[in-house]
Design a protein around this motif. Structure first.
Motif, mmCIF file in Angstrom:
data_model
loop_
_atom_site.group_PDB
_atom_site.id
_atom_site.type_symbol
_atom_site.label_atom_id
_atom_site.label_comp_id
_atom_site.label_asym_id
_atom_site.label_seq_id
_atom_site.Cartn_x
_atom_site.Cartn_y
_atom_site.Cartn_z
ATOM 1 N N ALA A 30 0.853 -1.197 0.000
ATOM 2 C CA ALA A 30 0.000 0.000 0.000
ATOM 3 C C ALA A 30 0.885 1.242 0.000
ATOM 4 O O ALA A 30 1.769 1.380 0.831
ATOM 5 C CB ALA A 30 -0.895 -0.009 1.226
ATOM 6 N N ARG A 31 0.624 2.127 -0.926
ATOM 7 C CA ARG A 31 1.427 3.353 -0.978
ATOM 8 C C ARG A 31 1.013 4.289 0.153
ATOM 9 O O ARG A 31 0.102 3.989 0.921
ATOM 10 C CB ARG A 31 1.224 4.037 -2.333
ATOM 11 N N SER A 32 1.688 5.419 0.261
ATOM 12 C CA SER A 32 1.376 6.389 1.305
ATOM 13 C C SER A 32 -0.062 6.890 1.171
ATOM 14 O O SER A 32 -0.507 7.247 0.080
ATOM 15 C CB SER A 32 2.351 7.569 1.215
ATOM 16 N N LEU A 33 -0.764 6.896 2.273
ATOM 17 C CA LEU A 33 -2.148 7.382 2.304
ATOM 18 C C LEU A 33 -2.246 8.423 3.417
ATOM 19 O O LEU A 33 -2.636 8.123 4.546
ATOM 20 C CB LEU A 33 -3.112 6.208 2.562
ATOM 21 N N GLU A 39 -5.270 10.282 10.372
ATOM 22 C CA GLU A 39 -6.384 9.872 11.226
ATOM 23 C C GLU A 39 -5.920 8.822 12.247
ATOM 24 O O GLU A 39 -6.287 8.878 13.416
ATOM 25 C CB GLU A 39 -7.521 9.300 10.365
ATOM 26 N N ALA A 40 -5.093 7.887 11.802
ATOM 27 C CA ALA A 40 -4.567 6.870 12.719
ATOM 28 C C ALA A 40 -3.771 7.526 13.840
ATOM 29 O O ALA A 40 -3.870 7.130 15.011
ATOM 30 C CB ALA A 40 -3.701 5.879 11.948
ATOM 31 N N LEU A 41 -3.006 8.546 13.499
ATOM 32 C CA LEU A 41 -2.219 9.276 14.495
ATOM 33 C C LEU A 41 -3.144 9.957 15.512
ATOM 34 O O LEU A 41 -2.875 9.949 16.713
ATOM 35 C CB LEU A 41 -1.342 10.320 13.788
ATOM 36 N N ARG A 42 -4.250 10.514 15.037
ATOM 37 C CA ARG A 42 -5.214 11.186 15.921
ATOM 38 C C ARG A 42 -5.825 10.186 16.902
ATOM 39 O O ARG A 42 -6.043 10.506 18.074
ATOM 40 C CB ARG A 42 -6.312 11.848 15.077
ATOM 41 N N TRP A 43 -6.081 8.964 16.428
ATOM 42 C CA TRP A 43 -6.694 7.950 17.275
ATOM 43 C C TRP A 43 -5.859 7.656 18.518
ATOM 44 O O TRP A 43 -6.405 7.338 19.571
ATOM 45 C CB TRP A 43 -6.891 6.650 16.490
ATOM 46 N N LEU A 64 3.279 3.931 12.455
ATOM 47 C CA LEU A 64 4.691 3.593 12.249
ATOM 48 C C LEU A 64 5.196 4.047 10.885
ATOM 49 O O LEU A 64 6.376 4.376 10.721
ATOM 50 C CB LEU A 64 4.900 2.078 12.375
ATOM 51 N N ARG A 65 4.315 4.085 9.904
ATOM 52 C CA ARG A 65 4.712 4.470 8.544
ATOM 53 C C ARG A 65 5.163 5.928 8.479
ATOM 54 O O ARG A 65 5.794 6.348 7.513
ATOM 55 C CB ARG A 65 3.539 4.257 7.580
ATOM 56 N N GLN A 66 4.853 6.700 9.532
ATOM 57 C CA GLN A 66 5.169 8.129 9.519
ATOM 58 C C GLN A 66 6.545 8.429 10.122
ATOM 59 O O GLN A 66 6.945 9.591 10.211
ATOM 60 C CB GLN A 66 4.061 8.891 10.259
ATOM 61 N N GLY A 67 7.271 7.377 10.522
ATOM 62 C CA GLY A 67 8.635 7.566 11.010
ATOM 63 C C GLY A 67 8.717 7.752 12.512
ATOM 64 O O GLY A 67 7.726 8.076 13.182
ATOM 65 N N PRO A 73 6.530 9.703 19.990
ATOM 66 C CA PRO A 73 5.774 10.452 21.003
ATOM 67 C C PRO A 73 4.307 10.007 21.091
ATOM 68 O O PRO A 73 3.739 9.945 22.186
ATOM 69 C CB PRO A 73 5.871 11.908 20.517
ATOM 70 N N ALA A 74 3.713 9.695 19.930
ATOM 71 C CA ALA A 74 2.311 9.257 19.925
ATOM 72 C C ALA A 74 2.151 7.916 20.637
ATOM 73 O O ALA A 74 1.194 7.706 21.395
ATOM 74 C CB ALA A 74 1.803 9.160 18.484
ATOM 75 N N LEU A 75 3.083 7.009 20.395
ATOM 76 C CA LEU A 75 3.029 5.694 21.051
ATOM 77 C C LEU A 75 3.234 5.822 22.556
ATOM 78 O O LEU A 75 2.520 5.186 23.345
ATOM 79 C CB LEU A 75 4.085 4.771 20.450
ATOM 80 N N MET A 76 4.190 6.636 22.961
ATOM 81 C CA MET A 76 4.440 6.829 24.395
ATOM 82 C C MET A 76 3.233 7.459 25.083
ATOM 83 O O MET A 76 2.884 7.106 26.212
ATOM 84 C CB MET A 76 5.680 7.710 24.597
ATOM 85 N N ASN A 77 2.577 8.366 24.367
ATOM 86 C CA ASN A 77 1.382 9.008 24.907
ATOM 87 C C ASN A 77 0.258 7.984 25.080
ATOM 88 O O ASN A 77 -0.457 7.989 26.090
ATOM 89 C CB ASN A 77 0.940 10.127 23.954
ATOM 90 N N ALA A 78 0.113 7.090 24.097
ATOM 91 C CA ALA A 78 -0.906 6.041 24.190
ATOM 92 C C ALA A 78 -0.639 5.137 25.386
ATOM 93 O O ALA A 78 -1.564 4.730 26.100
ATOM 94 C CB ALA A 78 -0.943 5.223 22.897
ATOM 95 N N ALA A 79 0.634 4.833 25.634
ATOM 96 C CA ALA A 79 0.997 3.989 26.779
ATOM 97 C C ALA A 79 0.651 4.669 28.103
ATOM 98 O O ALA A 79 0.233 4.019 29.058
ATOM 99 C CB ALA A 79 2.481 3.642 26.732
ATOM 100 N N ARG A 80 0.810 5.993 28.144
ATOM 101 C CA ARG A 80 0.483 6.731 29.370
ATOM 102 C C ARG A 80 -1.023 6.789 29.596
ATOM 103 O O ARG A 80 -1.497 6.717 30.732
ATOM 104 C CB ARG A 80 1.038 8.160 29.304
ATOM 105 N N ASN A 81 -1.784 6.926 28.506
ATOM 106 C CA ASN A 81 -3.225 7.149 28.626
ATOM 107 C C ASN A 81 -4.054 5.875 28.756
ATOM 108 O O ASN A 81 -5.164 5.919 29.282
ATOM 109 C CB ASN A 81 -3.738 7.946 27.424
#
Length: 330
Positions: A30-33, A39-43, A64-67, A73-81
């Motif tokens: 799948a190419r870049s979408l 939206e995935a990042l917002r979730w 992860l596709r966004q580097g 930071p988004a993943l760490m935030n999800a772990a905290r929340n």
């Protein structure tokens, strides 16, 4: 082709759980979408009442596709929340896919509040790269991670590091390896276990602490080594030998392989299916990695079982009897 058509259909749809699942299924094809990735990042910032843990975990693949700079930071935030173990496991596994030097510190920052399962995931990720091993040793030296939390299999990996300075740090922390007893001596020491009355309830705790990384018992644990329900019919004597002397009889499909990649990562696991272009490596905790052959620097096996010798360290004959009672009672 068909993949391009599928991507075009997905790109026209509004981002939701189904479209994210489709993109995940297509993988790198799948190419870049951008809209879907945004939206995935917002979730990852949303509370559980708005997005379930399962939806959040699915979205991580697109994040992860966004580097690393955006994803970490988004993943760490999800772990905290989020409190759920499944989300924390997914965060660790996601961070581990990056090769940036700071990943080790990211993983260790999750340690203080992590469950034993998440601890196991963090340790498994830390020993795959030399700079992460250094981060782990630093945490052990500062007592951020307790030495008692390092299982035999991880300690064996630390002692086997190629760098002499790293091995010296390990020896300073854990002492020189105890004079290795022969497996025959160990078996003799644990013969009383065969006559002691075992408590399967206590045995289940021993299983969870020592065996569940790689073995399944009914619905608990991970299926990497043999399913314990399948081997219980061997009887307690053979079970004891299999636990204490795992290299006595090693079936080819349970032989450990060390796979070194050109980027410095090393995976130790069981060899899965192979094609002309890819190799699948099966790892503890139910994980698998599909590796392009072009990324593999070397692959070797010493003919030994993935199950390490020395799992009996700190286990009494009574606890071994309890474990045997648990397995034979499944």
């Amino acid at each position: 082709g068909e993949v391009a058509k599928a991507v075009m259909v997905i790109a026209r749809r509004s981002p939701n759980s189904k479209t994210i699942a489709w993109v995940n299924a297509l993988g790198k094809a799948a190419r870049s979408l951008p809209a879907l990735e945004k939206e995935a990042l917002r979730w990852l910032d949303l509370p559980a009442k708005e997005k379930s843990d399962a939806e959040l975990i699915a979205a991580m693949t697109l994040v992860l596709r966004q580097g690393y700079k955006i994803a970490a930071p988004a993943l760490m935030n999800a772990a905290r929340n989020r409190k759920s173990e499944s989300v924390h496991v997914a965060v660790v596994q996601s961070l581990a896919k990056f090769s940036q030097p700071k990943v080790g510190d990211d993983l260790l920052s999750l340690w203080p509040k992590a469950s034993s399962r998440v601890h196991a995931e963090i340790l498994a990720a830390l020993v795959t790269r030399p700079e992460r091993v250094n981060s782990l040793l630093g945490a052990l030296e500062k007592n951020t991670v307790a030495k008692a939390d390092i299982p035999a299999s991880i300690l064996n990996t630390l002692r086997a590091q190629k760098d002499g300075g790293t091995r010296a740090r390990v020896t300073k922390l854990f002492g020189a390896p105890a004079k290795v007893k022969s497996r025959a001596q160990v078996l003799a020491e644990f013969q009383p276990s065969l006559k002691l009355k075992g408590n399967p309830v206590i045995g289940k705790t021993v299983f969870t602490q020592r065996c569940a990384l790689c073995h399944r018992a009914v619905k608990e644990g991970n299926l990497l080594g043999p399913d314990l329900v399948a081997v219980k019919a061997n009887g307690v004597e053979k079970l004891l030998i299999s636990i204490l002397d795992p290299n006595r009889e090693v079936v080819a499909n349970y032989m450990a392989y060390d796979v070194a990649l050109k980027n410095g990562t090393t995976h130790t696991g069981l060899l899965g299916e192979e094609t002309t272009t890819h190799i699948r490596i099966k790892l503890p905790l139910g994980q698998q990695v599909l590796l392009p052959r072009a990324q593999v620097k070397s692959m070797s096996s010493g003919g030994k079982s993935l199950m390490p010798e020395g799992l009996e360290a700190g286990v009494s004959p009574q606890q071994m009897a309890d474990l045997l009672a648990f397995i034979t009672g499944l």
